[in-house]
Write a protein that holds these residues in place. Sequence first.
Motif, PDB file in Angstrom:
ATOM      1  N   ALA A 146      10.113   1.107  -6.594  1.00  0.00           N
ATOM      2  CA  ALA A 146      10.927   1.807  -5.603  1.00  0.00           C
ATOM      3  C   ALA A 146      12.375   1.475  -5.949  1.00  0.00           C
ATOM      4  O   ALA A 146      12.777   0.318  -5.906  1.00  0.00           O
ATOM      5  CB  ALA A 146      10.583   1.331  -4.196  1.00  0.00           C
ATOM      6  N   GLN A 191      16.634   2.020  -5.919  1.00  0.00           N
ATOM      7  CA  GLN A 191      17.815   2.432  -5.145  1.00  0.00           C
ATOM      8  C   GLN A 191      18.312   3.786  -5.672  1.00  0.00           C
ATOM      9  O   GLN A 191      18.465   3.964  -6.882  1.00  0.00           O
ATOM     10  CB  GLN A 191      18.889   1.349  -5.340  1.00  0.00           C
ATOM     11  CG  GLN A 191      20.040   1.465  -4.394  1.00  0.00           C
ATOM     12  CD  GLN A 191      20.986   0.277  -4.577  1.00  0.00           C
ATOM     13  OE1 GLN A 191      20.593  -0.784  -5.065  1.00  0.00           O
ATOM     14  NE2 GLN A 191      22.238   0.477  -4.190  1.00  0.00           N
ATOM     15  N   GLN A 224      15.119   5.591  -0.516  1.00  0.00           N
ATOM     16  CA  GLN A 224      14.964   5.076  -1.864  1.00  0.00           C
ATOM     17  C   GLN A 224      14.192   6.118  -2.661  1.00  0.00           C
ATOM     18  O   GLN A 224      13.724   7.103  -2.089  1.00  0.00           O
ATOM     19  CB  GLN A 224      14.104   3.803  -1.820  1.00  0.00           C
ATOM     20  CG  GLN A 224      14.814   2.549  -2.262  1.00  0.00           C
ATOM     21  CD  GLN A 224      13.939   1.323  -2.152  1.00  0.00           C
ATOM     22  OE1 GLN A 224      12.814   1.392  -1.669  1.00  0.00           O
ATOM     23  NE2 GLN A 224      14.442   0.205  -2.592  1.00  0.00           N
ATOM     24  N   THR A 225      13.993   5.863  -3.942  1.00  0.00           N
ATOM     25  CA  THR A 225      13.182   6.789  -4.737  1.00  0.00           C
ATOM     26  C   THR A 225      11.995   6.039  -5.331  1.00  0.00           C
ATOM     27  O   THR A 225      12.168   5.006  -5.980  1.00  0.00           O
ATOM     28  CB  THR A 225      14.027   7.411  -5.867  1.00  0.00           C
ATOM     29  OG1 THR A 225      15.128   8.104  -5.260  1.00  0.00           O
ATOM     30  CG2 THR A 225      13.204   8.386  -6.693  1.00  0.00           C
ATOM     31  N   GLU A 226      10.807   6.553  -5.075  1.00  0.00           N
ATOM     32  CA  GLU A 226       9.605   5.980  -5.692  1.00  0.00           C
ATOM     33  C   GLU A 226       9.477   6.569  -7.096  1.00  0.00           C
ATOM     34  O   GLU A 226       9.462   7.793  -7.265  1.00  0.00           O
ATOM     35  CB  GLU A 226       8.365   6.328  -4.865  1.00  0.00           C
ATOM     36  CG  GLU A 226       8.253   5.546  -3.557  1.00  0.00           C
ATOM     37  CD  GLU A 226       7.787   4.093  -3.755  1.00  0.00           C
ATOM     38  OE1 GLU A 226       7.376   3.730  -4.884  1.00  0.00           O
ATOM     39  OE2 GLU A 226       7.842   3.330  -2.763  1.00  0.00           O
TER      40      GLU A 226
END
Lengths: 456, 419
Positions: free
Chosen positions: A328, A330, A261-263
Amino acid sequence: MTEQIDRNQIPKPAQPRPFNFPGFEKNRLSNGLNVIVAPKTNFPLINILLHIDISPMDDQPGAEGQTNLLSYLILEGTKDLNNEQIAQNFERIGAQYNTHLSWTGFFFELNILKQHLEPGFALFSELIRSSVFPQNEFQRIKQETLIDRLQILDMPGRLANEHLLRQLFPNHRYGLPIEGLENTIQNIQPEQIIALYKNRFHNRNATLIFTGNITMQEALKVTNSFFSDWGKKNTAPKTEDSFQNRQKPEVLLVHKPNAAQTEVRIGQFIPPRNHPDFFKIKLMNEIFGGYFLSRLNLNLREKHGFTYSIHSNLIYRPEIGILSVSAAIQNEFVFNAIEEIFKETERMRSEGVTAQELENARGYLIGVFPTAFETIDQISDALANIITFNLPDDYYRTFRKNLARVSKEEVLEAAQKYLQPENMQIVLVGDRTKIEERLGQKYRVKIIDPSGKLSD
Amino acid sequence: MNIRFEEYDLENGLHVILHRDQQVPIVSINLWYRVGSRNEQPGKTGFAHLFEHMMFQGSQHVPPEMHFQLIQSIGGTLNGSTFFDRTNYYETLPSHYLEMGLWLESDRMGFLLPALNDQKFQTQLEVVKNERRQRYENQPYGLWLEKTLELAFDKNYPYHWPVIGYMKDLENATLEDIKQFFRTYYSPNNASLVVSGDFEPEAARKLIEQYFAPIPPYNHIPQVNRRFTDYNRGEKTIEIKDHVHLPRLHFAYHIPGISDDKIYSCDILSNILNGGKSSRLFRKLVHQKQMVQDIQTFILPMTDTSLFFIVATPRPDKNIGEVQTQIEEELRRLQNEKVPDPELERVKNQIIAHKIRELQSVSVRADLLNMYHTYYQDTNRINKDIDYYLQVDANTLLNTAQDYLNRENRVLVTYLPLS
């Protein structure tokens, strides 16, 4: 026979019962030590919280992390006791205890059963007054802190928080973690800790907060027996810092291969905690991203399903505040999520909020008030906020009244004045191969690895 | 400390527990449904939890989004959680809103299905998939529990899979599955309700009757009848290479289910090993030998059978085989030598103080009352729990350690840095 109810009607509330923030008393010893007592007698428990006005700002440049090591080493040895004996003495009476350092000061918290007040407090005071900082424990804790820094490289959320602060405070102590960085921790020597302890720790303003099953008289009795001849108390020197939002942000992308995922962090400055517009900003933030009914949550989670959780938080340092959006996201939707966050920012500034939104947010903050002060630890933390942020004594007693006064026009004003999308710093921690391309079409993207080294 | 309560059943089988405390004008409503991931089937994992999300999307008389709005706009807090053996839903409200809370809980117990639609379902499915990514897949060592369960229980045993479920199964979930789940398990005779805090008992009883009594019970609620017997059947291990800087060892020992009295000795053993800085593993591995950065021991309590965990993070330059040897040496000591009185005393005092601290909050009390009722069929265990701990002696500890803390009774999941 039970009466029929009409399920189509929302049940009306009954008569509310009044609640107020618990009363507390203040006192001051002749050496300047402040004592605050908030009695609450429904459990045989006492919470003792000591605050000392020493912070990471006391670190020497180049050796950042000194004060943090000091705060841990307080539990590691006195003239008469080694760390095993200290731990045994607290734990055999079932005490819960910890020391920690924050930007607003050093804290030592002790939670004990009332029957153990005397021995618990005696040990507590001995640690504060007679720590000796054994060499071997210094080396061990320094090493543990260095290894912690290594572990943080694996934690996407922590990394994102740290890099956002570095973006916001590129040339200030606030831009570095409380525990310092690897190279600054390496520079810390035991003599520096002992000097900090001798010259600052003992002489800085200090407050002892007693909450729970205790009276002022009992609190003063133990305080006088152990602290009446403790050092004379002084205010920490205030630095005259000014903080400027930076223009035209680039996107900082911390590349973490294979991140699932990307924070995302998006942040900017806001006025400090004791600013007169605090209550307007509080309500504005609540509606923007502060709670489940906020625009950010209803849009990014409940409408789009881009994320499990998104929040905007107000974070305070003594002289400045930060508004930080964190989520967080997708990987496939990072670009869209950032677009939506800025769309909501603009909407706060152009449309303002509806009367219903304001009533909901206000209702939440006012209504949740009793739940927020149910335990003695909660009350103790609240009293510490009064001290550390220099708030008026009636801050909690007037909190709901102050919220009630804010109008929807004032929330719009606050949004227009304080939300500054052009200054919002964007930090992402994720896998560049999954997110970089789409972002690059709109933003200048600077890519670094988790340790901060530049990639191409 | 004595937590006073009254309890009774409604005619439809809903168990009700009332606990009054007027210190603060708040009231907690807490519902436990006796359904969790253990009621799922292989290939359909994660449904109990996915279903929990749908319980916040409105019901027949509560428009979409109004469930959250009605509670939060008056200062209520709310959530739910899914575990292996149960699912709970709870809210803490200003006490004058008790009736509204009962209305909301009863509406989703009795009238959920008409409000469900595919759009809500698809969105929550994405939210749950993102929850799985955020909490497990994107965390260092994030799949440690999933990997442990897969080794500890064979693939048809209902503790084999994680509560959050597998991504593949989530992707195959349909709205019809969710509806079926509701029709199978969400019935008053499969639930218990606690009201705790500031209320008038007479009025509360009447409201509970009005809102919950008309909800019909289900005739047949399928039970999972499994009994775990695979204690001491050989060690199972796995090594996982991951994007982490430090290795980590997860030891999981099979121990009895939550309502077995041996759980008290297991909890004490866990605290002897690692309850505070004067405990054995912390002293030896963190302080003296400085071999580990961090060590934890804890119990994962489940109804059929539980797991006793020791999780150690060796420092980067240390030999993990040596860390393992040291931990095993401490376990052997527990099997061969009686725990000295002062040490046992210390742990008991820590547990007592901890139990008192956690009772400060009415919402925690509500959840504990429901837990003791659900797992022990003995709500008053909330007041007897401390006595059970006090009764544990050094001989019992010795026997428990001998029975369970054996190499052939464990799973070992080892994470190693990729580079």
